[in-house]
Write an enzyme that holds these catalytic residues in place. Structure first.
Site, PDB file in Angstrom:
ATOM      1  N   CYS A  75       0.863  -1.193   0.000  1.00 16.92           N
ATOM      2  CA  CYS A  75       0.000   0.000   0.000  1.00 16.92           C
ATOM      3  C   CYS A  75       0.893   1.235   0.000  1.00 16.92           C
ATOM      4  CB  CYS A  75      -0.877  -0.026   1.250  1.00 16.92           C
ATOM      5  SG  CYS A  75      -1.949   1.420   1.404  1.00 16.92           S
ATOM      6  N   HIS A 168      -2.269  -4.978 -10.523  1.00 15.84           N
ATOM      7  CA  HIS A 168      -2.906  -3.789 -11.112  1.00 15.84           C
ATOM      8  C   HIS A 168      -3.174  -4.027 -12.590  1.00 15.84           C
ATOM      9  CE1 HIS A 168      -2.183  -1.231  -7.583  1.00 15.84           C
ATOM     10  NE2 HIS A 168      -1.100  -1.981  -7.429  1.00 15.84           N
ATOM     11  N   GLU A 217     -10.278   0.115  -6.420  1.00 21.08           N
ATOM     12  CA  GLU A 217      -9.374  -0.773  -5.691  1.00 21.08           C
ATOM     13  C   GLU A 217     -10.012  -2.126  -5.363  1.00 21.08           C
ATOM     14  OE1 GLU A 217      -7.095   0.297  -2.369  1.00 21.08           O
ATOM     15  OE2 GLU A 217      -6.756   2.351  -3.052  1.00 21.08           O
ATOM     16  N   CYS A 226      -4.256   5.831  -4.896  1.00 22.72           N
ATOM     17  CA  CYS A 226      -3.662   4.494  -4.707  1.00 22.72           C
ATOM     18  C   CYS A 226      -2.191   4.613  -5.099  1.00 22.72           C
ATOM     19  CB  CYS A 226      -4.392   3.479  -5.587  1.00 22.72           C
ATOM     20  SG  CYS A 226      -3.744   1.807  -5.420  1.00 22.72           S
ATOM     21  N   GLY A 229      -0.939   1.852  -7.183  1.00 22.72           N
ATOM     22  CA  GLY A 229      -1.579   2.004  -8.494  1.00 22.72           C
ATOM     23  C   GLY A 229      -0.912   3.077  -9.333  1.00 22.72           C
TER      24      GLY A 229
HETATM   25  N1  LIG Z   1      -4.522   2.064  -1.609  1.00 24.54           N
HETATM   26  C1  LIG Z   1      -3.301   1.287  -1.629  1.00 24.54           C
HETATM   27  C2  LIG Z   1      -3.409   0.021  -2.403  1.00 24.54           C
HETATM   28  C3  LIG Z   1      -4.262  -0.946  -1.707  1.00 24.54           C
HETATM   29  C4  LIG Z   1      -4.228  -2.215  -2.468  1.00 24.54           C
HETATM   30  C5  LIG Z   1      -5.361  -3.122  -2.092  1.00 24.54           C
HETATM   31  N2  LIG Z   1      -6.627  -2.596  -2.565  1.00 24.54           N
HETATM   32  C6  LIG Z   1      -5.125  -4.502  -2.683  1.00 24.54           C
HETATM   33  O1  LIG Z   1      -4.115  -4.681  -3.380  1.00 24.54           O
HETATM   34  O2  LIG Z   1      -5.954  -5.373  -2.440  1.00 24.54           O
HETATM   35  C7  LIG Z   1      -2.109   2.082  -2.131  1.00 24.54           C
HETATM   36  O3  LIG Z   1      -2.042   3.275  -1.829  1.00 24.54           O
HETATM   37  O4  LIG Z   1      -1.231   1.493  -2.790  1.00 24.54           O
END
Ligand SMILES: N[C@H](CCC[C@H](N)C(=O)O)C(=O)O
Length: 288
Positions: A75, A168, A217, A226, A229
């Site tokens: 994250c 991703h 997400e 993200c 991301g």
């Molecule tokens: N918000 C996060 C990513 C969360 C990832 C999560 N949603 C998953 O991979 O299941 C970030 O700032 O990178």
């Protein structure tokens, strides 16, 4: 059970953080606790929960749980907030230190302002995974997934898939405001071609140094930002020759900007801020 917490955000991507150096919780409660904390009606409300914990492999550890209780492996926004917290609370004593995630060990460097508060954090997120098998993604024999035809709900799209420790799926669009975030985000998130699910990003290339970005997400839905991301978007943009490696790219997310560079050594660097929203005590009715 009364659980002390601190709510922090990176560009509006907000999590409830629990410091396991100070407070202990049984592992089998993590998923249920994350769902209860994140619930905006009966909990505190957030994109999920992040645990800051002792690590034998790094100076500090971080685990992230999405709104639905599933565990993500990394994250980016959470790493910046964890770095700020660890430095300001004396968990680490240097401005440069390591953080263990479920995916890898990253290096953080904090920059203080005159009031000795952490203002900016740079994270070396490590190397992206580009092989299909490491995303993971099902599909053809082609080892990488770059601009691969991806038909979904009658739409003919092209996907570039990148893992930053979490998966991703990046789709390029002509106008970010017209991106089918709500229509296709939840469908692609659970598409069978992604056996572990996937975070879904839509990207508009403004210039070789500027991207507009929106995200659906895995496990949390649309968030303001993200970090992993944004890193994946820069890698995907470079693989598609919209951007150049080893150049700094500004990514405009809904909640603000991140500065990202995929360097010639193959590491992805992310720089941005982190903010404290609130501290408090959560009344947790545990569900064993
Ligand atoms: N918000 C996060 C990513 C969360 C990832 C999560 N949603 C998953 O991979 O299941 C970030 O700032 O990178």
């Amino acid at each position: 059970m009364e659980i002390p917490f601190i709510k922090m955000h990176g560009l509006g991507n907000n999590y409830i953080y629990i410091d396991l150096f100070q407070f202990n919780i049984e592992e089998n409660l993590f998923s249920d606790l994350a769902q209860k904390l994140a619930n905006v009606n009966t909990g505190i409300g957030s994109d999920g929960m992040i645990l800051i914990h002792p690590s034998e492999k790094a100076d500090v550890g971080m685990r992230i749980f999405n709104k639905d209780g599933s565990e993500g492996k990394s994250c980016g926004n959470g790493l910046r907030c964890t770095a700020k917290y660890a430095y300001e609370h004396g968990i680490v004593s240097n401005e440069k230190f390591t953080i263990e995630t479920r995916a890898n060990i990253v290096t953080a460097e904090v920059t203080e302002n005159d009031a000795e508060q952490v203002e900016l954090i740079t994270i070396n997120m490590g190397q992206p995974q580009l092989k299909r098998v490491n995303i993971p993604m099902m599909g053809s024999d082609d080892p990488k997934v770059v601009a691969e035809p991806f038909d979904v709900n009658g739409e003919k799209l092209e996907v570039t898939a990148v893992s930053m420790g979490n998966p991703h799926a990046v789709f390029f669009v002509d106008a970010i405001d017209a991106a089918p975030l709500y229509e296709l985000g939840p469908v692609i998130e659970r598409d069978s071609r992604f056996p572990e699910g996937v975070n879904v990003e839509f990207v508009e290339v403004v210039s070789p140094h500027e991207l507009n970005f929106r995200v659906w997400e895995r496990g949390s839905g649309v968030t303001q930002a993200c970090g992993t991301g944004a890193c994946a978007a820069v890698v995907a943009s470079t693989l598609n020759h919209y951007c150049n490696q080893n150049e700094t790219i500004t990514v405009h997310l809904a909640g603000g900007d991140l500065s990202i560079k995929w360097d010639e050594a193959g590491n992805v660097w992310m720089t941005g801020d982190a903010q404290v929203i609130a501290t408090g005590v959560f009344q947790y009715a545990e569900q064993k």
